[in-house]
Design a protein around this motif. Structure first.
Motif, short mmCIF file in Angstrom:
data_model
loop_
_atom_site.label_atom_id
_atom_site.label_comp_id
_atom_site.label_asym_id
_atom_site.label_seq_id
_atom_site.Cartn_x
_atom_site.Cartn_y
_atom_site.Cartn_z
N ALA A 1 41.65 41.04 34.59
CA ALA A 1 43.59 41.06 34.96
C ALA A 1 43.48 42.05 35.89
O ALA A 1 43.39 43.08 35.51
CB ALA A 1 43.78 40.69 34.36
N GLU A 2 44.53 41.85 37.36
CA GLU A 2 45.00 42.82 37.82
C GLU A 2 46.02 42.60 37.57
O GLU A 2 47.01 41.70 38.09
CB GLU A 2 44.71 42.44 39.20
CG GLU A 2 43.65 42.55 40.11
CD GLU A 2 42.65 43.84 40.08
OE1 GLU A 2 43.36 44.91 40.60
OE2 GLU A 2 41.54 44.18 40.08
N PRO A 3 46.58 44.22 37.04
CA PRO A 3 48.09 44.15 36.45
C PRO A 3 48.76 45.00 37.58
O PRO A 3 48.69 45.41 38.81
CB PRO A 3 48.12 45.00 35.17
CG PRO A 3 46.68 45.99 35.80
CD PRO A 3 45.92 44.89 36.53
N THR A 4 50.20 44.43 37.68
CA THR A 4 51.14 45.11 38.87
C THR A 4 51.56 46.82 38.01
O THR A 4 51.66 46.61 37.00
CB THR A 4 52.33 44.85 38.76
OG1 THR A 4 53.09 43.91 37.96
CG2 THR A 4 51.73 42.59 39.77
N VAL A 5 51.89 46.68 38.72
CA VAL A 5 52.00 48.63 37.69
C VAL A 5 54.11 48.84 38.48
O VAL A 5 54.03 48.76 39.24
CB VAL A 5 51.69 49.98 38.01
CG1 VAL A 5 52.05 51.16 37.82
CG2 VAL A 5 49.45 49.82 37.71
N GLU A 6 54.76 49.12 37.01
CA GLU A 6 55.98 49.43 37.67
C GLU A 6 56.37 50.97 37.81
O GLU A 6 55.15 51.67 37.53
CB GLU A 6 56.90 49.16 36.46
CG GLU A 6 56.70 47.14 35.79
CD GLU A 6 58.27 46.64 34.77
OE1 GLU A 6 58.25 48.23 34.21
OE2 GLU A 6 58.19 45.47 34.40
N ARG A 7 57.49 51.44 38.20
CA ARG A 7 57.67 52.57 38.17
C ARG A 7 57.49 53.70 36.99
O ARG A 7 57.26 54.97 37.78
CB ARG A 7 58.93 52.70 38.79
CG ARG A 7 59.81 51.89 40.47
CD ARG A 7 60.93 52.21 40.23
NE ARG A 7 61.32 51.68 41.98
CZ ARG A 7 62.64 52.30 41.92
NH1 ARG A 7 63.55 52.85 42.18
NH2 ARG A 7 63.44 51.16 43.31
N ASP A 8 57.83 53.04 36.27
CA ASP A 8 57.61 54.03 34.98
C ASP A 8 56.06 54.04 33.85
O ASP A 8 55.52 54.74 32.94
CB ASP A 8 58.49 53.47 33.32
CG ASP A 8 58.34 52.35 33.20
OD1 ASP A 8 57.41 51.33 33.99
OD2 ASP A 8 58.35 52.09 31.80
N GLY B 1 44.61 29.66 33.84
CA GLY B 1 43.16 28.67 34.02
C GLY B 1 41.97 27.58 33.40
O GLY B 1 43.22 27.27 32.57
N ASP B 2 41.62 26.57 33.45
CA ASP B 2 40.77 25.68 32.60
C ASP B 2 40.85 25.98 31.90
O ASP B 2 40.03 25.16 30.23
CB ASP B 2 40.49 24.86 33.75
CG ASP B 2 38.92 24.93 34.07
OD1 ASP B 2 38.44 26.48 33.83
OD2 ASP B 2 38.34 25.09 34.55
N TYR B 3 39.95 27.36 31.57
CA TYR B 3 39.54 27.69 30.56
C TYR B 3 38.86 29.15 29.87
O TYR B 3 38.58 29.12 30.42
CB TYR B 3 37.72 27.05 30.05
CG TYR B 3 37.44 26.82 28.75
CD1 TYR B 3 37.44 26.01 27.45
CD2 TYR B 3 36.17 27.38 27.95
CE1 TYR B 3 37.84 25.82 26.09
CE2 TYR B 3 35.49 28.02 26.69
CZ TYR B 3 35.94 27.38 25.66
OH TYR B 3 35.77 27.08 24.97
N LEU B 4 39.15 29.39 28.95
CA LEU B 4 39.16 31.01 28.25
C LEU B 4 39.89 31.66 29.25
O LEU B 4 41.59 31.17 30.02
CB LEU B 4 37.42 31.30 28.47
CG LEU B 4 36.97 31.28 27.39
CD1 LEU B 4 35.86 31.49 27.94
CD2 LEU B 4 37.05 31.19 25.75
N GLY B 5 40.83 32.76 29.19
CA GLY B 5 41.19 33.97 29.66
C GLY B 5 40.48 34.60 30.18
O GLY B 5 39.95 34.72 29.93
N PRO B 6 41.48 35.61 31.33
CA PRO B 6 41.24 37.01 31.71
C PRO B 6 40.72 37.57 31.17
O PRO B 6 41.34 37.81 30.35
CB PRO B 6 41.78 36.62 33.21
CG PRO B 6 43.06 37.04 32.86
CD PRO B 6 43.34 35.56 31.74
N THR B 7 39.70 38.42 31.65
CA THR B 7 39.71 40.34 31.03
C THR B 7 40.72 41.23 30.56
O THR B 7 41.04 41.51 32.45
CB THR B 7 37.78 40.73 30.53
OG1 THR B 7 37.78 40.02 29.99
CG2 THR B 7 37.85 41.98 29.93
#
Length: 502
Positions: free
Chosen positions: A52-59, A88-94
């Motif tokens: 999973a690609e997170p977004t990064v907040e100012r803090d 997605g259809d099955y399981l989730g991102p790491t």
């Protein structure tokens, strides 16, 4: 007298027929109970859950987005199976974060049922834990935030709604949450995700037409037992590898089955980490047992051009009955590793790996006893509005776990990583000497653990402890504890509130 003889003959014939029918029925159940996929043909490339690609907040907060959604997946060619998944259809991102990171996970529930998302193995405030008290209603959202403060480890996330956890996990709601730290980053371990560092999410499944069969086998009191396995949602999986050493992050994401992992050729491998992170030193072995919810990281050495089959071997689950009818006699070929003809050389494993941050038995200020039975823990089934145990922040305790009914159980404690002190009064084997949050407790056996509660304190919001054979958990084999400051008393459990908005 002749009439009496005829009656006796008829009754004897009926009795013999009944005995034969019962005996035949038991023989059928006995022979049908054993499952084996040994010798399977590995025909599908193993899927690797995306990072999973997170977004990064100012803090600096890393923000992840997870959507619980219904879908369809073609596990078998030409057949679409209804499923649930994250993003997605099955399981989730790491998900992946480092020690010291501030994280937020924005969860949206687009299912038709209320659910939760629990961070299994994570140390975090009780209100962010995602247990049965932090529900997310259909159409609702929830955004827990916390700071990662524990060593590098392979954790995971999954639903935890009281009474329906088994069904929600079986449908496909699960994913891995990997933690890193400075020490692990410097170690010469395989660490290229999806290349020589592989997530291996193992589930047993059974299909009924185009649907998952969620039923339980007759006589199987442990819960759902499938007749084949998947890895990362892939049936009959293989993975091509190009490195001399490969790291497998094993996760037992099945709801009831206990696996005895090894290789088909009985080769030895190195166990480098358990539930809560790296061991002090790698342990050479040819078997590792994982009950539902447990994890282990192993490093296997490959030779050019060879094929190595990860197998779940039969094992003793206590007595004859439990072993036969709860999956102990079963064997599965789980995953085939296919080595390239030329392999990239890998460094030798380091002599020292980690420094598990675990409590010492000598620090314990109290001992508690937990009798494990399918009917409940310490004779009491789960109650959402009852606090079963109150612990003081900053203290260490000893908990004695005893399986009192002979059936396979295990024991998971939220928020903490504990030290296994004893198994039936003896020193634990090497695979139980690292940080653990879930431990297998076979029938009529006992396990002693040491736990340190570092908070934060919250007298009104409980953490859970429970059997992670999810059918047993759903039946009520679960209890609640709160962490309080010294001299503080437990408060009133807040009524579960389904998050229906931001």
């Amino acid at each position: 007298m002749s009439r009496l003889k005829r009656v006796l003959v008829v009754l004897t014939a009926v009795a013999v027929a009944l005995v034969a029918a019962v005996g035949g029925g038991f023989f059928w159940l006995y022979t049908d109970a054993e499952v084996s996929t040994v010798g399977t043909s590995f025909s599908r490339e193993m899927a690797v859950p995306p990072l999973a690609e997170p977004t990064v907040e100012r803090d600096g907060t890393k923000v992840f987005d997870l959507t619980m959604q219904a879908g369809h997946k073609e596990f078998r060619r030409g057949q679409q199976t209804p499923t649930w998944g994250f993003n997605g259809d099955y399981l989730g991102p790491t998900l992946r974060a480092e020690r010291g990171d501030k994280v937020e996970v924005r969860i949206r529930n687009t299912l038709g049922e209320t659910s939760t998302v629990h961070w299994h193995g994570m140390h975090l405030p009780a209100a962010m834990d995602g247990g049965p008290h932090q529900t997310v209603a259909p159409g609702g959202t929830w955004a827990p935030r916390w700071t990662v403060d524990q060593p590098a480890a392979s954790l995971w996330y999954h639903p935890h709604p009281h009474g329906t956890t088994e069904e929600h996990v079986r449908r496909g709601l699960a994913g891995m949450f990997l933690l890193d730290d400075e020490r692990s980053a410097k170690l010469p371990l395989p660490k290229r995700y999806g290349v020589d560092d592989l997530p291996v999410i193992v589930q047993d499944v059974r299909f009924d037409g185009s649907k998952f069969d969620h039923g339980h086998k007759l006589m199987a009191g442990s819960g759902f037992l499938g007749d084949r396995t998947m890895v990362n949602g892939t049936l009959d999986p293989y993975k091509e590898v190009g490195d001399e050493r490969v790291r497998l992050r094993l996760l037992n994401a099945s709801t009831a089955r206990v696996y005895q992992f090894g290789f088909a050729d009985d080769r030895r491998f190195s166990l480098v980490a358990s539930d809560g992170g790296l061991l002090e030193k790698a342990a050479a072995t040819d078997r590792i047992r994982l009950s539902p919810g447990e994890r282990a990281e192993i490093v296997v050495t490959m030779r050019p051009g060879e094929r190595a089959v990860l197998r779940s071997h039969p094992e003793n689950l206590g007595d004859f009955w439990q072993t036969r009818f709860n999956g102990g006699d079963d064997a599965f070929d789980v995953l085939e590793l296919r080595a390239a003809k030329t392999l990239r050389p890998s460094p030798e494993l380091p002599a020292e790996l980690g420094e598990p941050e675990l409590p010492d038995a000598g620090e314990s200020v109290r001992t508690r006893f937990f009798g494990l039975q399918r009917s409940g823990i310490n004779g009491r089934p789960m109650s959402m509005d009852r606090i079963d145990e109150t612990v003081t922040r900053g203290t260490t305790e000893t908990w004695v776990l005893r399986n009192d009914d002979g059936m396979p159980h295990n024991f998971h404690v939220h928020d903490v990583q504990f030290r296994v002190l004893e198994v039936d009064g003896r020193q634990p084997p090497p695979h139980l000497r690292g940080a653990k949050d879930t431990v297998f407790v076979p029938g009529n056996r006992s396990v002693k653990i040491a736990l340190r509660f570092t908070g934060p304190a919250d007298p009104d919001t409980p953490y859970m402890y429970h059997c992670h054979l999810l059918y047993h958990e759903d039946e009520g084999m679960m209890g609640q504890f709160v962490v309080v400051e010294k001299g503080q008393r437990a408060g009133d459990v807040r009524v579960p509130h389904s998050h229906a908005g931001h």
